[in-house]
Design a protein around this motif. Structure first.
Motif, PDB file in Angstrom:
ATOM      1  N   LEU A 201       0.829  -1.205   0.000  1.00 38.62           N
ATOM      2  CA  LEU A 201       0.000   0.000   0.000  1.00 38.62           C
ATOM      3  C   LEU A 201       0.862   1.253   0.000  1.00 38.62           C
ATOM      4  N   VAL A 202       0.515   2.190  -0.869  1.00 40.64           N
ATOM      5  CA  VAL A 202       1.152   3.507  -0.913  1.00 40.64           C
ATOM      6  C   VAL A 202       0.053   4.564  -0.858  1.00 40.64           C
ATOM      7  N   VAL A 203       0.213   5.542   0.025  1.00 37.47           N
ATOM      8  CA  VAL A 203      -0.715   6.667   0.127  1.00 37.47           C
ATOM      9  C   VAL A 203       0.116   7.945   0.141  1.00 37.47           C
ATOM     10  N   ALA A 204      -0.275   8.944  -0.675  1.00 40.07           N
ATOM     11  CA  ALA A 204       0.534  10.156  -0.788  1.00 40.07           C
ATOM     12  C   ALA A 204      -0.354  11.388  -0.860  1.00 40.07           C
ATOM     13  N   PHE A 205       0.206  12.509  -0.402  1.00 42.69           N
ATOM     14  CA  PHE A 205      -0.496  13.803  -0.455  1.00 42.69           C
ATOM     15  C   PHE A 205       0.522  14.896  -0.722  1.00 42.69           C
ATOM     16  N   ASP A 206       0.223  15.758  -1.699  1.00 45.93           N
ATOM     17  CA  ASP A 206       1.058  16.918  -2.027  1.00 45.93           C
ATOM     18  C   ASP A 206       0.191  18.171  -2.019  1.00 45.93           C
ATOM     19  N   VAL A 207       0.791  19.288  -1.633  1.00 41.74           N
ATOM     20  CA  VAL A 207       0.158  20.593  -1.832  1.00 41.74           C
ATOM     21  C   VAL A 207       1.210  21.536  -2.390  1.00 41.74           C
ATOM     22  N   ARG A 208       0.853  22.269  -3.456  1.00 39.18           N
ATOM     23  CA  ARG A 208       1.747  23.244  -4.078  1.00 39.18           C
ATOM     24  C   ARG A 208       1.195  24.630  -3.853  1.00 39.18           C
ATOM     25  N   GLY A 209       2.079  25.556  -3.474  1.00 35.04           N
ATOM     26  CA  GLY A 209       1.683  26.937  -3.262  1.00 35.04           C
ATOM     27  C   GLY A 209       2.453  27.869  -4.176  1.00 35.04           C
ATOM     28  N   ASP A 210       1.730  28.670  -4.955  1.00 30.13           N
ATOM     29  CA  ASP A 210       2.327  29.664  -5.845  1.00 30.13           C
ATOM     30  C   ASP A 210       1.951  31.041  -5.304  1.00 30.13           C
ATOM     31  N   THR A 213       2.682  34.117  -9.213  1.00 28.11           N
ATOM     32  CA  THR A 213       2.104  34.209 -10.558  1.00 28.11           C
ATOM     33  C   THR A 213       0.884  35.121 -10.595  1.00 28.11           C
ATOM     34  N   ARG A 214       0.059  35.056  -9.576  1.00 30.65           N
ATOM     35  CA  ARG A 214      -1.123  35.894  -9.498  1.00 30.65           C
ATOM     36  C   ARG A 214      -1.062  36.793  -8.271  1.00 30.65           C
ATOM     37  N   ASP A 215      -1.993  37.730  -8.199  1.00 33.17           N
ATOM     38  CA  ASP A 215      -2.010  38.650  -7.064  1.00 33.17           C
ATOM     39  C   ASP A 215      -2.320  37.937  -5.763  1.00 33.17           C
ATOM     40  N   SER A 216      -3.075  36.841  -5.832  1.00 33.71           N
ATOM     41  CA  SER A 216      -3.398  36.061  -4.640  1.00 33.71           C
ATOM     42  C   SER A 216      -2.744  34.683  -4.729  1.00 33.71           C
ATOM     43  N   THR A 217      -2.577  34.051  -3.586  1.00 39.16           N
ATOM     44  CA  THR A 217      -1.943  32.731  -3.522  1.00 39.16           C
ATOM     45  C   THR A 217      -2.781  31.693  -4.263  1.00 39.16           C
ATOM     46  N   VAL A 218      -2.112  30.849  -5.042  1.00 39.61           N
ATOM     47  CA  VAL A 218      -2.769  29.764  -5.760  1.00 39.61           C
ATOM     48  C   VAL A 218      -2.297  28.435  -5.168  1.00 39.61           C
ATOM     49  N   LEU A 219      -3.225  27.614  -4.702  1.00 41.66           N
ATOM     50  CA  LEU A 219      -2.916  26.324  -4.101  1.00 41.66           C
ATOM     51  C   LEU A 219      -3.452  25.199  -4.987  1.00 41.66           C
ATOM     52  N   THR A 220      -2.629  24.173  -5.169  1.00 41.78           N
ATOM     53  CA  THR A 220      -3.025  22.973  -5.911  1.00 41.78           C
ATOM     54  C   THR A 220      -2.803  21.765  -5.013  1.00 41.78           C
ATOM     55  N   TYR A 221      -3.788  20.878  -4.939  1.00 36.64           N
ATOM     56  CA  TYR A 221      -3.731  19.718  -4.058  1.00 36.64           C
ATOM     57  C   TYR A 221      -3.728  18.438  -4.888  1.00 36.64           C
ATOM     58  N   THR A 240      -7.006  15.482  -7.918  1.00 38.80           N
ATOM     59  CA  THR A 240      -6.281  16.753  -7.961  1.00 38.80           C
ATOM     60  C   THR A 240      -7.271  17.901  -7.954  1.00 38.80           C
ATOM     61  N   TYR A 241      -6.957  18.926  -7.169  1.00 37.86           N
ATOM     62  CA  TYR A 241      -7.652  20.206  -7.314  1.00 37.86           C
ATOM     63  C   TYR A 241      -6.653  21.201  -7.883  1.00 37.86           C
ATOM     64  N   ASP A 242      -6.919  21.696  -9.089  1.00 38.16           N
ATOM     65  CA  ASP A 242      -6.033  22.620  -9.787  1.00 38.16           C
ATOM     66  C   ASP A 242      -6.425  24.042  -9.421  1.00 38.16           C
ATOM     67  N   GLY A 243      -5.562  24.720  -8.671  1.00 40.18           N
ATOM     68  CA  GLY A 243      -5.873  26.069  -8.223  1.00 40.18           C
ATOM     69  C   GLY A 243      -5.823  27.112  -9.312  1.00 40.18           C
ATOM     70  N   PHE A 244      -5.127  26.836 -10.426  1.00 44.16           N
ATOM     71  CA  PHE A 244      -5.080  27.779 -11.532  1.00 44.16           C
ATOM     72  C   PHE A 244      -6.372  27.742 -12.340  1.00 44.16           C
ATOM     73  N   GLN A 245      -6.795  26.560 -12.749  1.00 44.51           N
ATOM     74  CA  GLN A 245      -8.025  26.448 -13.530  1.00 44.51           C
ATOM     75  C   GLN A 245      -9.272  26.350 -12.661  1.00 44.51           C
ATOM     76  N   LYS A 246      -9.069  26.147 -11.349  1.00 41.78           N
ATOM     77  CA  LYS A 246     -10.179  25.989 -10.398  1.00 41.78           C
ATOM     78  C   LYS A 246     -11.090  24.833 -10.817  1.00 41.78           C
ATOM     79  N   ILE A 247     -10.455  23.698 -11.095  1.00 38.46           N
ATOM     80  CA  ILE A 247     -11.202  22.499 -11.460  1.00 38.46           C
ATOM     81  C   ILE A 247     -10.656  21.309 -10.676  1.00 38.46           C
ATOM     82  N   SER A 248     -11.435  20.244 -10.685  1.00 32.66           N
ATOM     83  CA  SER A 248     -11.006  18.983 -10.090  1.00 32.66           C
ATOM     84  C   SER A 248     -10.642  18.002 -11.194  1.00 32.66           C
ATOM     85  N   ARG A 249      -9.739  17.076 -10.862  1.00 28.80           N
ATOM     86  CA  ARG A 249      -9.376  15.990 -11.769  1.00 28.80           C
ATOM     87  C   ARG A 249      -9.426  14.687 -10.982  1.00 28.80           C
TER      88      ARG A 249
END
Length: 289
Positions: A201-210, A213-221, A240-249
Motif C-alpha cells: 500500500l502507498v498513500v501520498a499527499f502533495d500541496v503546491r503553493g504559488d 504568478t497571481r495577485d493572490s496565492t494559488v494552491l493545488t492539491y 487533484t484540485y487545480d488552483g489555476f483552472q479551479k477544477i477537479s481531476r
C-alpha cells in the motif's frame, strides 16, 4: 558503469546549454508543473515524497535517494481532446554510491490552435542522504520553448528536503524554479508533501503553493493511493484540485510488475470542467536494485 553513464550524460547536456537565461513572453504554462510518469499520474500527481520513480527529478529531487536502485523510465502521454502531450525519458542511479544522480529529458506539445508550441525540458539532479532520516536534493532545469506567442531559453533550479519519520512514513518540502528567470513559464512555487510507502500500500499527499504568478496565492492539491495485488498488479486512484483552472481531476491507473523489478504502467486523467482534458499515459520502466 550506470553511474559513469549518468555523469557522462550530465556533462554532455551541460556542454550544450546556453548561458543566457532570458524570455520574452506574457503567457504562463502551469502544464510544466504536472509532468510525471504514469504511476504518479494514476495517483493524482501525488509523488514528491514517495521516491518510487525517476520522476523525482521533477518534484522533490531529494526523493531520488530514498530507495537504492538504478531506474530507467520512458513515458508518453496524450490528451486526444486538447491535442496536447509529451514524451520523456529518465535515468536515476541511487545504487552506485551515496550520491544519487539523475538525468531527464521531455519533449512537450503545449497549447491549442494558433497558440500551439513545442518545448524541450532537460533536467539534471543529485540527492544525498545525511544520516538515516534526512535527505537533501538539487536539480537544474533547462527550458527551450518556441511558439508564436511563447518563448523561453531559461535555466532554473529546484531544491528539496525529505525527513523519514519511519521506514514507511516520509515528509518533505521543496522549492521549485528558485532562480528568477523573469520568465512566466517558470515562476517560483513551493510544495509540502507526505507519503506512506508500505509493501503493498502507498498513500501520498502533495500541496503546491504559488505566491507570485497571481495577485493572490494559488494552491493545488494532489492525493492518491496504490494497492498491489499479489505483488504483481498495482491498482491506483487519485484526485487533484487545480488552483489555476479551479477544477477537479480524477485519475485511475494500473500496471504490471515483473519479478526483476521492471514493469509497465497505464493511467487516465479526467478533468471535471475547464478544458475537459482526457489525458492518457503509458510508462515502461526498468528497475535494478
Amino acid at each position: 558503469m550506470p553511474l559513469r553513464a549518468i555523469v557522462a550524460a550530465l556533462s554532455l547536456t551541460l556542454s550544450v546549454v546556453p548561458l543566457v537565461s532570458r524570455a520574452a513572453t506574457t503567457e504562463r504554462a502551469d502544464e510544466l508543473r504536472n509532468i510525471s510518469n504514469a504511476r504518479s499520474q494514476g495517483m493524482g500527481g501525488a509523488f514528491r515524497a514517495t521516491g518510487l520513480g525517476a520522476d523525482a527529478l521533477l518534484g522533490n529531487p531529494a526523493a531520488m535517494a530514498l530507495f537504492p536502485a538504478y531506474r530507467i523510465e520512458g513515458t508518453g502521454a496524450y490528451d486526444p481532446r486538447n491535442k496536447e502531450g509529451f514524451l520523456g525519458i529518465s535515468l536515476a542511479d541511487s545504487s552506485s554510491g551515496r550520491l544519487a544522480l539523475g538525468v531527464d529529458y521531455h519533449w512537450l506539445s503545449l497549447g491549442r490552435g494558433g497558440g500551439r508550441t513545442s518545448a524541450n525540458l532537460s533536467t539534471l539532479g543529485a540527492a544525498l542522504p545525511l544520516g538515516q532520516s534526512l535527505l537533501i536534493g538539487l536539480s537544474g532545469h533547462y527550458l527551450r520553448l518556441n511558439g508564436q506567442s511563447r518563448f523561453a531559453n531559461s535555466i532554473t533550479m529546484d531544491a528539496g528536503i525529505l525527513v523519514r519519520l519511519s521506514e514507511q512514513l516520509t515528509l518533505g518540502v521543496s522549492g521549485n524554479n528558485l532562480i528568477d528567470t523573469e520568465n512566466v513559464e517558470l515562476t517560483r512555487y513551493y510544495s509540502a508533501h507526505a507519503a506512506y510507502v508500505g509493501q503493498a500500500l502507498v498513500v501520498a499527499f502533495d500541496v503546491r503553493g504559488d505566491f507570485e504568478t497571481r495577485d493572490s496565492t494559488v494552491l493545488t492539491y494532489n492525493t492518491g493511493a496504490e494497492y498491489i495485488l499479489d505483488q504483481t498488479i498495482p491498482l491506483r486512484a487519485g484526485y487533484t484540485y487545480d488552483g489555476f483552472q479551479k477544477i477537479s481531476r480524477v485519475t485511475v491507473g494500473a500496471g504490471f510488475l515483473s519479478p526483476g523489478g521492471g514493469g509497465v504502467d497505464l493511467a487516465y486523467q479526467h478533468d471535471l470542467g475547464g478544458l475537459n482534458g482526457r489525458m492518457l499515459s503509458l510508462t515502461l520502466r526498468l528497475l535494478v536494485n
